[in-house]
Design an enzyme around this catalytic site. Structure first.
Site, PDB file in Angstrom:
ATOM      1  N   GLY A  46      -4.662  -7.408   5.353  1.00 59.73           N
ATOM      2  CA  GLY A  46      -4.921  -6.224   4.554  1.00 59.73           C
ATOM      3  C   GLY A  46      -3.614  -5.619   4.096  1.00 59.73           C
ATOM      4  O   GLY A  46      -2.564  -5.846   4.717  1.00 59.73           O
ATOM      5  N   GLN A  51       1.934   0.792   1.052  1.00 56.64           N
ATOM      6  CA  GLN A  51       2.920  -0.064   1.721  1.00 56.64           C
ATOM      7  C   GLN A  51       3.896  -0.725   0.753  1.00 56.64           C
ATOM      8  O   GLN A  51       4.944  -1.220   1.168  1.00 56.64           O
ATOM      9  CB  GLN A  51       2.205  -1.145   2.549  1.00 56.64           C
ATOM     10  CG  GLN A  51       1.473  -0.575   3.753  1.00 56.64           C
ATOM     11  CD  GLN A  51       0.674  -1.640   4.472  1.00 56.64           C
ATOM     12  OE1 GLN A  51      -0.439  -1.954   4.076  1.00 56.64           O
ATOM     13  NE2 GLN A  51       1.238  -2.217   5.524  1.00 56.64           N
ATOM     14  N   CYS A  91       0.527  -4.343  11.923  1.00 53.47           N
ATOM     15  CA  CYS A  91       0.705  -3.791  10.585  1.00 53.47           C
ATOM     16  C   CYS A  91       1.909  -4.445   9.926  1.00 53.47           C
ATOM     17  O   CYS A  91       2.948  -4.595  10.553  1.00 53.47           O
ATOM     18  CB  CYS A  91       0.922  -2.280  10.691  1.00 53.47           C
ATOM     19  SG  CYS A  91       1.138  -1.477   9.089  1.00 53.47           S
ATOM     20  N   LEU A  92       1.756  -4.819   8.663  1.00 55.63           N
ATOM     21  CA  LEU A  92       2.867  -5.457   7.948  1.00 55.63           C
ATOM     22  C   LEU A  92       4.059  -4.507   7.810  1.00 55.63           C
ATOM     23  O   LEU A  92       5.178  -4.961   7.610  1.00 55.63           O
ATOM     24  CB  LEU A  92       2.392  -5.922   6.563  1.00 55.63           C
ATOM     25  CG  LEU A  92       1.335  -7.035   6.596  1.00 55.63           C
ATOM     26  CD1 LEU A  92       0.810  -7.305   5.196  1.00 55.63           C
ATOM     27  CD2 LEU A  92       1.909  -8.312   7.206  1.00 55.63           C
ATOM     28  N   HIS A 133      -7.916   1.137   9.068  1.00 56.56           N
ATOM     29  CA  HIS A 133      -6.451   1.029   9.171  1.00 56.56           C
ATOM     30  C   HIS A 133      -5.809   1.241   7.794  1.00 56.56           C
ATOM     31  O   HIS A 133      -4.858   2.005   7.654  1.00 56.56           O
ATOM     32  CB  HIS A 133      -6.105  -0.353   9.750  1.00 56.56           C
ATOM     33  CG  HIS A 133      -4.642  -0.677   9.804  1.00 56.56           C
ATOM     34  ND1 HIS A 133      -3.958  -0.856  10.983  1.00 56.56           N
ATOM     35  CD2 HIS A 133      -3.716  -0.871   8.813  1.00 56.56           C
ATOM     36  CE1 HIS A 133      -2.683  -1.135  10.715  1.00 56.56           C
ATOM     37  NE2 HIS A 133      -2.509  -1.170   9.404  1.00 56.56           N
ATOM     38  N   GLU A 134      -6.366   0.574   6.772  1.00 60.70           N
ATOM     39  CA  GLU A 134      -5.798   0.699   5.414  1.00 60.70           C
ATOM     40  C   GLU A 134      -6.002   2.105   4.860  1.00 60.70           C
ATOM     41  O   GLU A 134      -5.132   2.641   4.157  1.00 60.70           O
ATOM     42  CB  GLU A 134      -6.420  -0.326   4.461  1.00 60.70           C
ATOM     43  CG  GLU A 134      -6.260  -1.791   4.843  1.00 60.70           C
ATOM     44  CD  GLU A 134      -4.854  -2.197   5.207  1.00 60.70           C
ATOM     45  OE1 GLU A 134      -3.881  -1.585   4.708  1.00 60.70           O
ATOM     46  OE2 GLU A 134      -4.706  -3.122   6.020  1.00 60.70           O
ATOM     47  N   HIS A 137      -3.319   4.362   5.890  1.00 62.61           N
ATOM     48  CA  HIS A 137      -2.103   4.215   5.070  1.00 62.61           C
ATOM     49  C   HIS A 137      -2.162   5.143   3.861  1.00 62.61           C
ATOM     50  O   HIS A 137      -1.154   5.742   3.477  1.00 62.61           O
ATOM     51  CB  HIS A 137      -1.951   2.771   4.566  1.00 62.61           C
ATOM     52  CG  HIS A 137      -1.335   1.833   5.565  1.00 62.61           C
ATOM     53  ND1 HIS A 137      -0.075   2.033   6.103  1.00 62.61           N
ATOM     54  CD2 HIS A 137      -1.782   0.674   6.112  1.00 62.61           C
ATOM     55  CE1 HIS A 137       0.216   1.041   6.939  1.00 62.61           C
ATOM     56  NE2 HIS A 137      -0.816   0.199   6.967  1.00 62.61           N
TER      57      HIS A 137
HETATM   58 NI    NI Z   1      -0.913  -1.571   8.079  1.00 61.44          NI
END
Ligand code: NI
Length: 181
Positions: A46, A51, A91-92, A133-134, A137
């Site tokens: 995701g 991000q 998380c990226l 989660h997204e 963000h």
């Molecule tokens: Ni993330």
């Protein structure tokens, strides 16, 4: 299409609250394609526009093993939630860090698709977790915010050290089979 670079914790730009998408045009289409390409390349399951430093309410997700089920979610709004379970999240934007976070296990979501049509759908398990989660963000919130101050400080120091010693790509690789979003 183009790869976009992913902001990393504790970059203050990750704290920006995203704006509602109101124009569903070719530029939005390009952004969606870039987000998908960046997510697949990372690799992650995701990615929120936040991000890549674009502060619009847009996320892309693909939790399939085959990496062939992209989901584009714009202006998401949870209208029902049910259950609670802990899932290991990564998380990226916090490469190589994984921890258990409590989320709703079933959500009903209202959102726009890439054409601007309103959708209402139900999501469960990993997909429900990933969407929550997204959506965090988009509010400028990260999964590490749910952890203790002490853990967060340790993570920040670890990432600082890693950034000095090696590339973020290597850190992301350190997650092995674990998934980040
Ligand atoms: Ni993330």
């Amino acid at each position: 299409m183009a790869l976009r670079s992913i902001l990393e914790y504790p970059d203050p730009r990750l704290r920006t609250r995203a704006q509602t998408v109101t124009t569903f045009d070719a530029a939005l289409g390009t952004l969606i394609d870039d987000l998908l390409e960046t997510m697949y390349a990372a690799p992650g399951i995701g990615l929120a526009a936040t991000q890549v430093d674009v502060h619009q309410r847009l996320v892309v997700i693909d939790v399939s093993d085959e990496r062939n089920a992209p989901l584009v979610i714009i202006n998401p709004e949870i209208i029902e939630r049910e259950g609670e379970a802990k899932t290991e999240e990564g998380c990226l934007s916090v490469p190589g860090i994984f921890d258990e976070i409590k989320r709703a296990t079933r959500i009903r979501l209202r959102s726009h698709d890439r054409a601007g049509q309103v959708n209402e759908s139900e999501y469960t398990d990993l997909l429900a977790v990933c969407i929550q989660h997204e959506m965090d963000h988009l509010e400028g919130k990260l999964f590490v915010d749910y952890l203790s101050q002490m853990k967060r400080e340790r993570i920040r120091k670890k990432l600082d050290k890693e950034r000095r010693e090696r590339t973020a790509e290597a850190a992301r690789g350190a997650g092995g089979a674990r998934r980040a979003y």
